[in-house]
Write an enzyme that holds these catalytic residues in place. Structure first.
Site, short mmCIF file in Angstrom:
data_model
loop_
_atom_site.label_atom_id
_atom_site.label_comp_id
_atom_site.label_asym_id
_atom_site.label_seq_id
_atom_site.Cartn_x
_atom_site.Cartn_y
_atom_site.Cartn_z
N ASN A 190 0.84 -1.21 0.00
CA ASN A 190 0.00 0.00 0.00
C ASN A 190 0.87 1.25 0.00
O ASN A 190 1.96 1.29 0.57
CB ASN A 190 -1.03 -0.01 1.12
CG ASN A 190 -0.47 -0.24 2.51
OD1 ASN A 190 0.58 -0.85 2.67
ND2 ASN A 190 -1.17 0.25 3.51
N GLU A 220 0.23 5.28 0.64
CA GLU A 220 -0.74 6.28 1.08
C GLU A 220 -0.39 7.66 0.54
O GLU A 220 0.68 7.86 -0.07
CB GLU A 220 -0.82 6.25 2.61
CG GLU A 220 -1.32 4.90 3.09
CD GLU A 220 -1.52 4.81 4.59
OE1 GLU A 220 -1.04 5.69 5.33
OE2 GLU A 220 -2.18 3.83 5.01
N CYS A 239 -4.10 0.49 -2.49
CA CYS A 239 -3.98 -0.75 -1.71
C CYS A 239 -2.89 -1.66 -2.27
O CYS A 239 -2.54 -1.58 -3.46
CB CYS A 239 -5.31 -1.51 -1.73
SG CYS A 239 -6.59 -0.79 -0.69
N GLU A 244 -3.08 -4.82 -2.91
CA GLU A 244 -3.59 -5.72 -3.95
C GLU A 244 -3.59 -5.02 -5.31
O GLU A 244 -3.30 -5.63 -6.35
CB GLU A 244 -5.02 -6.18 -3.62
CG GLU A 244 -5.12 -6.98 -2.33
CD GLU A 244 -5.41 -6.12 -1.10
OE1 GLU A 244 -4.89 -4.98 -1.03
OE2 GLU A 244 -6.15 -6.60 -0.23
N CYS A 284 -10.08 -5.48 1.26
CA CYS A 284 -11.23 -4.57 1.38
C CYS A 284 -12.21 -4.84 0.23
O CYS A 284 -11.89 -5.55 -0.73
CB CYS A 284 -10.74 -3.12 1.36
SG CYS A 284 -10.16 -2.55 -0.25
N CYS A 320 -10.95 -4.06 -3.24
CA CYS A 320 -9.94 -5.00 -3.72
C CYS A 320 -10.55 -6.36 -4.06
O CYS A 320 -10.05 -7.06 -4.94
CB CYS A 320 -8.81 -5.13 -2.71
SG CYS A 320 -7.71 -3.69 -2.79
N1 THU Z 1 -5.28 -1.56 2.64
C1 THU Z 1 -4.74 -2.38 1.67
O1 THU Z 1 -3.62 -2.14 1.19
N2 THU Z 1 -5.47 -3.44 1.26
C2 THU Z 1 -6.69 -3.78 1.76
O2 THU Z 1 -7.32 -4.71 1.26
C3 THU Z 1 -7.22 -3.07 2.93
C4 THU Z 1 -6.57 -1.77 3.24
C5 THU Z 1 -4.51 -0.39 3.08
C6 THU Z 1 -5.10 0.94 2.68
C7 THU Z 1 -4.51 1.85 3.73
O3 THU Z 1 -3.23 2.29 3.28
C8 THU Z 1 -4.33 0.96 4.94
O4 THU Z 1 -4.40 -0.37 4.47
C9 THU Z 1 -5.36 1.19 6.03
O5 THU Z 1 -6.65 1.12 5.51
#
Ligand code: THU
Length: 129
Positions: free
Chosen positions: A42, A44, A53, A55, A88, A91
């Site tokens: 991920n 940000e 994300c 994925e 999530c 994803c």
């Molecule tokens: N995140 C992911 O990388 N993948 C997911 O399936 C769930 C959330 C990341 C997004 C954000 O940077 C952090 O996790 C917190 O939500």
């Protein structure tokens, strides 16, 4: 490649995650239909919705390398230690685009155990054209 080896690839790329806002680091590793491995973490952003994300990064890497199908995807996440982290909702839909009925999604769930899910379990009645 074993699930444990794929999880190791996800754990390794998770260390590269850029997460100054949530401190929640996620790593994803895919085996594609050619047996090639693609990873993502991920990333940000100060404008929160612009973050991506793990994925999504792994899927982008797969497509850029010529893969089209996800055979197995391993996802690991957590702040300090790795804890329950299933993909999530967005994803799950991203994975759906490149999944088939045999695709395996290997994650740690709320019972703190590793599971290999099918997409139908994580995203039933999913949207398709
Ligand atoms: N995140 C992911 O990388 N993948 C997911 O399936 C769930 C959330 C990341 C997004 C954000 O940077 C952090 O996790 C917190 O939500």
């Amino acid at each position: 490649m074993t699930d444990e080896e794929l999880l190791d690839a996800a754990r390794t790329v998770r260390e590269m995650a850029y997460t100054p806002y949530s401190n929640f680091r996620v790593g994803a590793a895919i085996i594609d239909e050619h047996g090639n491995v693609h990873v993502g973490c991920n990333v940000e952003n100060a404008a929160y919705p612009q973050g991506s994300c793990a994925e999504a990064g792994a899927i982008s890497a797969m497509i850029a390398a010529g893969g089209q199908r996800i055979v197995t995807i391993a996802v690991v996440g957590g702040t300090d230690s790795i804890r329950a982290c299933t993909p999530c909702g967005g994803c799950r839909q991203r994975i759906s685009e490149f999944a088939d009925s045999d695709t395996r999604i290997v994650v740690k769930d709320n019972d703190d155990k590793w599971h290999a899910y099918s997409l139908a379990e994580l995203l039933p009645s999913s949207f398709h054209f």
